[in-house]
Write a protein that holds these residues in place. Structure first.
Motif, PDB file in Angstrom:
ATOM      1  N   ALA A  46       0.087  13.282  16.664  1.00 29.08           N
ATOM      2  CA  ALA A  46      -1.111  12.936  15.856  1.00 29.08           C
ATOM      3  C   ALA A  46      -0.289  11.359  14.969  1.00 29.08           C
ATOM      4  N   TYR A  47       1.127  11.986  14.640  1.00 26.35           N
ATOM      5  CA  TYR A  47       1.691  10.663  13.736  1.00 26.35           C
ATOM      6  C   TYR A  47       2.052  10.073  14.871  1.00 26.35           C
ATOM      7  N   CYS A  48       2.976  10.520  16.382  1.00 28.33           N
ATOM      8  CA  CYS A  48       3.525   9.549  17.598  1.00 28.33           C
ATOM      9  C   CYS A  48       2.147   8.629  17.796  1.00 28.33           C
ATOM     10  N   ALA A  82      -6.710   2.653  -4.545  1.00 25.68           N
ATOM     11  CA  ALA A  82      -8.329   2.585  -3.503  1.00 25.68           C
ATOM     12  C   ALA A  82      -7.233   3.256  -2.482  1.00 25.68           C
ATOM     13  N   ASP A  83      -8.264   3.781  -1.595  1.00 25.69           N
ATOM     14  CA  ASP A  83      -7.881   4.423  -0.075  1.00 25.69           C
ATOM     15  C   ASP A  83      -8.210   3.927   0.728  1.00 25.69           C
ATOM     16  N   VAL A  84      -6.845   3.480   1.591  1.00 23.39           N
ATOM     17  CA  VAL A  84      -6.916   2.538   2.886  1.00 23.39           C
ATOM     18  C   VAL A  84      -7.416   2.989   3.839  1.00 23.39           C
ATOM     19  N   SER A  85      -7.831   4.119   3.652  1.00 24.01           N
ATOM     20  CA  SER A  85      -8.516   4.668   4.931  1.00 24.01           C
ATOM     21  C   SER A  85     -10.525   4.575   4.681  1.00 24.01           C
ATOM     22  N   ASP A  86     -10.496   3.911   4.208  1.00 27.62           N
ATOM     23  CA  ASP A  86     -11.963   3.190   3.361  1.00 27.62           C
ATOM     24  C   ASP A  86     -12.391   1.895   2.712  1.00 27.62           C
ATOM     25  N   ASN A 131       1.866   0.216   3.823  1.00 30.41           N
ATOM     26  CA  ASN A 131       3.165   0.957   4.248  1.00 30.41           C
ATOM     27  C   ASN A 131       2.892   2.297   3.654  1.00 30.41           C
ATOM     28  N   ALA A 132       1.539   2.386   3.268  1.00 31.94           N
ATOM     29  CA  ALA A 132       0.443   4.044   3.408  1.00 31.94           C
ATOM     30  C   ALA A 132       0.580   4.884   4.326  1.00 31.94           C
ATOM     31  N   GLY A 133       1.231   6.109   4.418  1.00 33.39           N
ATOM     32  CA  GLY A 133       0.744   6.901   5.359  1.00 33.39           C
ATOM     33  C   GLY A 133       0.854   8.412   5.088  1.00 33.39           C
ATOM     34  N   ARG A 190      -4.018   5.896  -4.751  1.00 40.07           N
ATOM     35  CA  ARG A 190      -4.629   6.345  -5.165  1.00 40.07           C
ATOM     36  C   ARG A 190      -3.903   7.199  -6.366  1.00 40.07           C
ATOM     37  N   ASN A 191      -2.799   7.525  -6.398  1.00 38.57           N
ATOM     38  CA  ASN A 191      -1.619   8.242  -7.432  1.00 38.57           C
ATOM     39  C   ASN A 191      -1.561   7.601  -8.214  1.00 38.57           C
ATOM     40  N   ARG A 192      -2.792   7.800  -9.926  1.00 36.54           N
ATOM     41  CA  ARG A 192      -2.233   6.418 -10.350  1.00 36.54           C
ATOM     42  C   ARG A 192      -0.996   6.750 -11.337  1.00 36.54           C
ATOM     43  N   ASN A 230       3.828  -3.724   9.022  1.00 31.68           N
ATOM     44  CA  ASN A 230       3.309  -2.349   8.966  1.00 31.68           C
ATOM     45  C   ASN A 230       4.994  -1.402   9.051  1.00 31.68           C
ATOM     46  N   MET A 231       4.534  -0.594   8.247  1.00 30.66           N
ATOM     47  CA  MET A 231       5.032   0.411   8.113  1.00 30.66           C
ATOM     48  C   MET A 231       5.651   1.860   9.413  1.00 30.66           C
ATOM     49  N   GLY A 232       5.929   1.152  10.561  1.00 33.38           N
ATOM     50  CA  GLY A 232       6.043   2.277  11.891  1.00 33.38           C
ATOM     51  C   GLY A 232       7.259   3.704  11.252  1.00 33.38           C
ATOM     52  N   ASP A 292       8.899  12.647  -0.533  1.00 37.67           N
ATOM     53  CA  ASP A 292       8.087  13.951  -0.215  1.00 37.67           C
ATOM     54  C   ASP A 292       7.322  13.971   0.788  1.00 37.67           C
ATOM     55  N   LEU A 293       7.301  13.064   1.742  1.00 39.82           N
ATOM     56  CA  LEU A 293       6.537  12.902   2.830  1.00 39.82           C
ATOM     57  C   LEU A 293       7.122  13.806   3.831  1.00 39.82           C
ATOM     58  N   ASN A 294       8.899  14.361   4.133  1.00 45.98           N
ATOM     59  CA  ASN A 294       9.080  14.896   4.473  1.00 45.98           C
ATOM     60  C   ASN A 294       9.961  15.908   4.437  1.00 45.98           C
ATOM     61  N   THR A 301       1.140  -1.442   0.252  1.00 47.32           N
ATOM     62  CA  THR A 301      -0.086  -0.064   0.124  1.00 47.32           C
ATOM     63  C   THR A 301       0.547   1.332  -0.181  1.00 47.32           C
ATOM     64  N   GLY A 302       0.158   2.034  -0.484  1.00 48.26           N
ATOM     65  CA  GLY A 302       1.527   3.511  -0.772  1.00 48.26           C
ATOM     66  C   GLY A 302       1.869   3.445  -1.542  1.00 48.26           C
ATOM     67  N   GLY A 303       2.095   1.889  -2.604  1.00 47.37           N
ATOM     68  CA  GLY A 303       3.206   1.768  -3.790  1.00 47.37           C
ATOM     69  C   GLY A 303       4.002   2.743  -3.969  1.00 47.37           C
TER      70      GLY A 303
HETATM   71  N1  LIG Z   1      10.433   9.125   5.041  1.00 51.34           N
HETATM   72  C1  LIG Z   1       9.948   9.230   6.445  1.00 51.34           C
HETATM   73  O1  LIG Z   1      10.978   9.247   7.292  1.00 51.34           O
HETATM   74  C2  LIG Z   1       9.538   7.451   7.319  1.00 51.34           C
HETATM   75  C3  LIG Z   1       9.771   7.798   8.050  1.00 51.34           C
HETATM   76  C4  LIG Z   1       9.227   6.875   9.160  1.00 51.34           C
HETATM   77  C5  LIG Z   1       7.875   5.325   8.673  1.00 51.34           C
HETATM   78  N2  LIG Z   1       7.977   6.257   7.221  1.00 51.34           N
HETATM   79  C6  LIG Z   1       6.856   6.104   6.318  1.00 51.34           C
HETATM   80  O2  LIG Z   1       6.790   4.956   5.439  1.00 51.34           O
HETATM   81  C7  LIG Z   1       5.645   4.962   4.754  1.00 51.34           C
HETATM   82  C8  LIG Z   1       5.568   5.725   2.782  1.00 51.34           C
HETATM   83  O3  LIG Z   1       5.981   7.155   3.554  1.00 51.34           O
HETATM   84  P1  LIG Z   1       7.289   7.195   2.522  1.00 51.34           P
HETATM   85  O4  LIG Z   1       8.715   8.001   3.014  1.00 51.34           O
HETATM   86  O5  LIG Z   1       7.368   6.765   1.549  1.00 51.34           O
HETATM   87  O6  LIG Z   1       6.473   8.826   2.368  1.00 51.34           O
HETATM   88  P2  LIG Z   1       4.961   9.349   1.169  1.00 51.34           P
HETATM   89  O7  LIG Z   1       6.654   9.472  -0.376  1.00 51.34           O
HETATM   90  O8  LIG Z   1       4.837  10.822   1.098  1.00 51.34           O
HETATM   91  O9  LIG Z   1       4.506   8.440   0.237  1.00 51.34           O
HETATM   92  C9  LIG Z   1       3.603   7.765   1.281  1.00 51.34           C
HETATM   93  C10 LIG Z   1       2.183   6.796   0.770  1.00 51.34           C
HETATM   94  O10 LIG Z   1       1.234   6.780   0.779  1.00 51.34           O
HETATM   95  C11 LIG Z   1      -0.345   7.428   0.448  1.00 51.34           C
HETATM   96  N3  LIG Z   1      -1.018   6.783   0.716  1.00 51.34           N
HETATM   97  C12 LIG Z   1      -1.396   8.152   1.897  1.00 51.34           C
HETATM   98  N4  LIG Z   1      -2.650   7.883   1.863  1.00 51.34           N
HETATM   99  C13 LIG Z   1      -2.821   7.087   1.647  1.00 51.34           C
HETATM  100  C14 LIG Z   1      -4.424   6.659   1.284  1.00 51.34           C
HETATM  101  N5  LIG Z   1      -5.305   7.175   2.159  1.00 51.34           N
HETATM  102  N6  LIG Z   1      -4.796   5.575   0.785  1.00 51.34           N
HETATM  103  C15 LIG Z   1      -3.947   4.978   0.468  1.00 51.34           C
HETATM  104  N7  LIG Z   1      -2.308   6.031  -0.342  1.00 51.34           N
HETATM  105  C16 LIG Z   1      -2.277   6.773   0.841  1.00 51.34           C
HETATM  106  C17 LIG Z   1       0.388   7.498  -0.724  1.00 51.34           C
HETATM  107  O11 LIG Z   1      -0.612   6.775  -2.016  1.00 51.34           O
HETATM  108  P3  LIG Z   1      -0.586   8.468  -3.157  1.00 51.34           P
HETATM  109  O12 LIG Z   1      -0.219   9.294  -3.841  1.00 51.34           O
HETATM  110  O13 LIG Z   1      -1.061   6.967  -4.258  1.00 51.34           O
HETATM  111  O14 LIG Z   1      -2.198   8.315  -2.369  1.00 51.34           O
HETATM  112  C18 LIG Z   1       1.936   7.982  -0.603  1.00 51.34           C
HETATM  113  O15 LIG Z   1       2.449   6.984  -2.007  1.00 51.34           O
HETATM  114  C19 LIG Z   1       4.650   6.356   6.041  1.00 51.34           C
HETATM  115  O16 LIG Z   1       3.428   5.294   6.254  1.00 51.34           O
HETATM  116  C20 LIG Z   1       5.610   6.882   6.576  1.00 51.34           C
HETATM  117  O17 LIG Z   1       4.425   7.307   7.655  1.00 51.34           O
HETATM  118  C21 LIG Z   1       8.229   7.445   6.661  1.00 51.34           C
END
Ligand SMILES: NC(=O)c1ccc[n+]([C@@H]2O[C@H](COP(=O)([O-])OP(=O)(O)OC[C@H]3O[C@@H](n4cnc5c(N)ncnc54)[C@H](OP(=O)(O)O)[C@@H]3O)[C@@H](O)[C@H]2O)c1
Length: 258
Positions: free
Chosen positions: A161-163, A69-73, A97-99, A45-47, A146-148, A198-200, A19-21
């Protein structure tokens, strides 16, 4: 069946759902799982991002299937699981992994924004596990990862919220370990340190002092790289980790050791 040597780490013939692939760590994890032999179901969600991740998997000779798909649904995830099983006939591995994050102070964050983080990171994982574990139970084998985060086990200002979500996710995994152990399904959590995605990316750019402090507290003296996570992911995804369940495996250069 007894496996020997590197066979224990092989994912040949297996099917992994990520998920979040299309995201930074999700697309890298999907590629690593494909390189180890698995066909991949990419959920997100992002094709456009999912297409790019699928193109990378094609280069490994493994198959990729995209499910929007949306994991929250809950309904969306039930449809996703049905599409995944239709495509490949089985599910062996789920990389949950989605988050999302929301880096606001507790006194500033609106209740609906706090809840949204929980909705995706915890309730989303609940929906995803619930739907994808069924085909695993049916076959008596599964690996759920799980992606913690380091914040599954530590607090930090302006990340309430994240913690809360990442600690909840890790303990959801521990609870599931008890529920699914007898069915041959292990459930573990990866506790990753900061890896720029992109997350941070914007936070790392605008709050350098915070990230320098994390590096100073890290015995191995740096933030993470995407590649750092892949060994632990592949181990937890493979037959080699058969007797490991309910754990949070921190991949953090030692940050949480102190
Ligand atoms: N980067 C870090 O420092 C770090 C550290 C520890 C843990 N993590 C965790 O690693 C995971 C991946 O993060 P990332 O760093 O790779 O960030 P990212 O590039 O922003 O990826 C997050 C992914 O989650 C998906 N997502 C978000 N909301 C969703 C939803 N409602 N339904 C389906 N998919 C959803 C997004 O997919 P769409 O765009 O397709 O919606 C996106 O591909 C997250 O759980 C994050 O908390 C990251």
């Amino acid at each position: 069946m007894t496996l020997s040597g590197l066979q224990r780490f092989s994912l040949d013939g297996q099917v992994a759902v990520v998920t979040g692939g299309g995201g930074g760590l999700g697309s890298a994890g999907a590629l690593a799982l494909a390189e180890a032999g698995a066909d991949i179901v990419l959920v997100g969600r992002n094709r456009t991002k999912l297409d790019a991740a699928a193109a990378a998997i094609d280069t490994t000779g493994r198959r990729a299937c995209i499910v929007e798909a949306d994991v929250s649904d809950a309904t969306s995830m039930e449809d996703a699981a049905a599409q995944a099983v239709d495509a490949f006939g089985r599910i062996d591995i789920l990389f949950n992994n989605a988050g999302i994050t929301n880096p606001q102070a507790l006194l500033d964050i609106a209740p609906e924004d706090f809840r949204q983080v929980l909705d995706v990171n915890v309730v989303g994982a609940f929906h995803t596990i619930r739907t994808f574990v069924r085909p695993m139970i049916g076959r008596g084998y599964g690996r759920i990862i799980n992606m913690g985060s380091i914040l599954s086990g530590r607090g930090m200002a302006n990340r309430a919220a994240y913690c809360a979500s990442k600690a909840g996710l890790a303990n959801l995994g521990a609870a599931c370990a008890f529920e699914f152990g007898a069915d041959g399904v292990t459930v573990n959590t990866l506790g990753a340190t900061v890896i720029v995605t992109d997350l941070n990316r914007e936070l790392v750019r605008t709050q350098p002092a915070l990230y320098e402090q994390i590096v100073r507290r890290t015995p191995l003296g740096r933030l993470g790289e995407t590649e750092d996570l892949m060994g632990a992911l592949l181990f937890l995804a493979s037959p080699a980790s058969a007797f490991v369940t309910g754990q949070t495996v921190f991949v953090d250069g030692g940050y949480t050791a102190g």
